[in-house]
Design an enzyme around this catalytic site. Structure first.
Site, PDB file in Angstrom:
ATOM      1  N   GLU A  27     124.631  34.521  22.550  1.00 11.00           N
ATOM      2  CA  GLU A  27     123.348  35.222  22.630  1.00 11.00           C
ATOM      3  C   GLU A  27     123.165  36.261  21.523  1.00 11.00           C
ATOM      4  O   GLU A  27     122.222  37.039  21.556  1.00 11.00           O
ATOM      5  CB  GLU A  27     123.193  35.864  24.009  1.00 11.00           C
ATOM      6  CG  GLU A  27     123.038  34.835  25.110  1.00 11.00           C
ATOM      7  CD  GLU A  27     122.812  35.429  26.491  1.00 11.00           C
ATOM      8  OE1 GLU A  27     123.001  36.658  26.670  1.00 11.00           O
ATOM      9  OE2 GLU A  27     122.447  34.659  27.390  1.00 11.00           O
ATOM     10  N   GLU A  84     122.494  35.993  37.366  1.00  8.87           N
ATOM     11  CA  GLU A  84     122.627  36.942  36.255  1.00  8.87           C
ATOM     12  C   GLU A  84     123.105  36.239  34.995  1.00  8.87           C
ATOM     13  O   GLU A  84     122.565  36.460  33.911  1.00  8.87           O
ATOM     14  CB  GLU A  84     123.595  38.062  36.639  1.00  8.87           C
ATOM     15  CG  GLU A  84     123.875  39.060  35.545  1.00  8.87           C
ATOM     16  CD  GLU A  84     122.642  39.845  35.104  1.00  8.87           C
ATOM     17  OE1 GLU A  84     122.645  40.330  33.956  1.00  8.87           O
ATOM     18  OE2 GLU A  84     121.683  39.984  35.874  1.00  8.87           O
ATOM     19  N   TYR A  87     127.302  30.185  32.202  1.00  6.82           N
ATOM     20  CA  TYR A  87     127.896  29.812  30.917  1.00  6.82           C
ATOM     21  C   TYR A  87     128.792  28.606  31.120  1.00  6.82           C
ATOM     22  O   TYR A  87     129.547  28.528  32.096  1.00  6.82           O
ATOM     23  CB  TYR A  87     128.721  30.980  30.350  1.00  6.82           C
ATOM     24  CG  TYR A  87     129.442  30.629  29.073  1.00  6.82           C
ATOM     25  CD1 TYR A  87     128.755  30.539  27.861  1.00  6.82           C
ATOM     26  CD2 TYR A  87     130.801  30.360  29.079  1.00  6.82           C
ATOM     27  CE1 TYR A  87     129.409  30.202  26.688  1.00  6.82           C
ATOM     28  CE2 TYR A  87     131.467  30.025  27.903  1.00  6.82           C
ATOM     29  CZ  TYR A  87     130.772  29.942  26.715  1.00  6.82           C
ATOM     30  OH  TYR A  87     131.414  29.603  25.556  1.00  6.82           O
ATOM     31  N   VAL A  88     128.702  27.679  30.177  1.00 10.95           N
ATOM     32  CA  VAL A  88     129.580  26.516  30.120  1.00 10.95           C
ATOM     33  C   VAL A  88     130.138  26.460  28.708  1.00 10.95           C
ATOM     34  O   VAL A  88     129.394  26.632  27.727  1.00 10.95           O
ATOM     35  CB  VAL A  88     128.809  25.217  30.461  1.00 10.95           C
ATOM     36  CG1 VAL A  88     129.696  23.996  30.279  1.00 10.95           C
ATOM     37  CG2 VAL A  88     128.268  25.272  31.888  1.00 10.95           C
ATOM     38  N   GLY A  94     126.570  19.357  28.278  1.00  8.75           N
ATOM     39  CA  GLY A  94     125.993  18.023  28.278  1.00  8.75           C
ATOM     40  C   GLY A  94     126.686  17.050  29.209  1.00  8.75           C
ATOM     41  O   GLY A  94     126.377  15.861  29.217  1.00  8.75           O
ATOM     42  N   GLY A  96     127.101  17.835  32.645  1.00  6.16           N
ATOM     43  CA  GLY A  96     126.696  18.088  34.024  1.00  6.16           C
ATOM     44  C   GLY A  96     127.209  19.364  34.651  1.00  6.16           C
ATOM     45  O   GLY A  96     126.869  19.666  35.792  1.00  6.16           O
ATOM     46  N   GLY A  98     126.601  22.629  33.858  1.00 11.24           N
ATOM     47  CA  GLY A  98     125.535  23.617  34.064  1.00 11.24           C
ATOM     48  C   GLY A  98     124.649  23.225  35.230  1.00 11.24           C
ATOM     49  O   GLY A  98     124.317  24.059  36.082  1.00 11.24           O
ATOM     50  N   ASN A 125     115.897  30.400  23.305  1.00  9.49           N
ATOM     51  CA  ASN A 125     116.870  29.397  23.734  1.00  9.49           C
ATOM     52  C   ASN A 125     116.147  28.143  24.267  1.00  9.49           C
ATOM     53  O   ASN A 125     116.159  27.851  25.448  1.00  9.49           O
ATOM     54  CB  ASN A 125     117.798  29.992  24.800  1.00  9.49           C
ATOM     55  CG  ASN A 125     118.993  29.108  25.063  1.00  9.49           C
ATOM     56  OD1 ASN A 125     119.058  27.967  24.636  1.00  9.49           O
ATOM     57  ND2 ASN A 125     119.948  29.654  25.800  1.00  9.49           N
ATOM     58  N   TYR A 132     115.925  23.676  31.981  1.00 11.69           N
ATOM     59  CA  TYR A 132     115.415  24.228  33.245  1.00 11.69           C
ATOM     60  C   TYR A 132     114.113  23.550  33.660  1.00 11.69           C
ATOM     61  O   TYR A 132     113.907  23.235  34.826  1.00 11.69           O
ATOM     62  CB  TYR A 132     115.200  25.736  33.125  1.00 11.69           C
ATOM     63  CG  TYR A 132     116.452  26.529  32.831  1.00 11.69           C
ATOM     64  CD1 TYR A 132     117.689  26.142  33.326  1.00 11.69           C
ATOM     65  CD2 TYR A 132     116.400  27.661  32.030  1.00 11.69           C
ATOM     66  CE1 TYR A 132     118.833  26.863  33.042  1.00 11.69           C
ATOM     67  CE2 TYR A 132     117.543  28.396  31.750  1.00 11.69           C
ATOM     68  CZ  TYR A 132     118.754  27.993  32.255  1.00 11.69           C
ATOM     69  OH  TYR A 132     119.881  28.713  31.985  1.00 11.69           O
TER      70      TYR A 132
END
Length: 159
Positions: A27, A84, A87-88, A94, A96, A98, A125, A132
């Protein structure tokens, strides 16, 4: 790939801290991480903790995490779940993880009669935004987030 999700424990504080740091680097905010491993232990795993953490593992190896807490909607008269951080690790993206973390928390919200499941995403992002929106999440357009922190928080509190 065999994914599993479990509650984090105090023994996970080091990996949680590592994931927080990696997320901050992604980030572009690495210098903003103030939390230590001990801070993570106190804030997530003490008897007075109000935030919670889950770990996603692939074949028993941690590859991601999510930190969440309960908020409240006066209009619904119900708690909500606020995510909050999620993270992966880059090499596990890619695959699955997340989505599994999000589904786990959505199920948790439904099982606990929560009226909402909310989170924020950085406006730049686009891959996360697209992800989402792919399963029906909607951006809030009417509300602006505000924050008091650091010296401004202390000054306002003392005034």
């Amino acid at each position: 790939m065999t994914l599993s999700i479990r509650p984090a424990t105090a023994e996970d504080a080091g990996i949680v801290h590592q994931f927080i740091t990696e997320l901050a680097i992604f980030e572009k905010a690495e210098d903003e991480v103030e939390a230590s491993v001990d801070d993570i232990k106190k804030s997530l795993f003490s008897t007075t903790a109000t935030a919670h953490c889950i770990i996603c593992e692939n074949d028993g190896i941690p590859i991601g995490f999510a930190v969440y807490f309960y908020n409240y909607s006066t209009w619904q008269g119900k708690n909500g779940v606020y995510l909050e951080d999620l993270y992966v690790t880059p090499d596990a993206r890619g695959k699955g993880a997340g989505k599994a973390l999000l589904k786990h928390l959505a199920k948790h919200a439904v099982d606990n009669d929560c009226g909402r499941f909310e989170w924020s995403v950085l406006d730049w992002n686009q891959p996360a935004i697209d992800f989402y929106e792919s399963f029906g999440a909607k951006a809030k357009s009417e509300w602006l987030g505000y924050r008091l922190s650091g010296e401004e928080l202390k000054t306002f509190a003392a005034s």
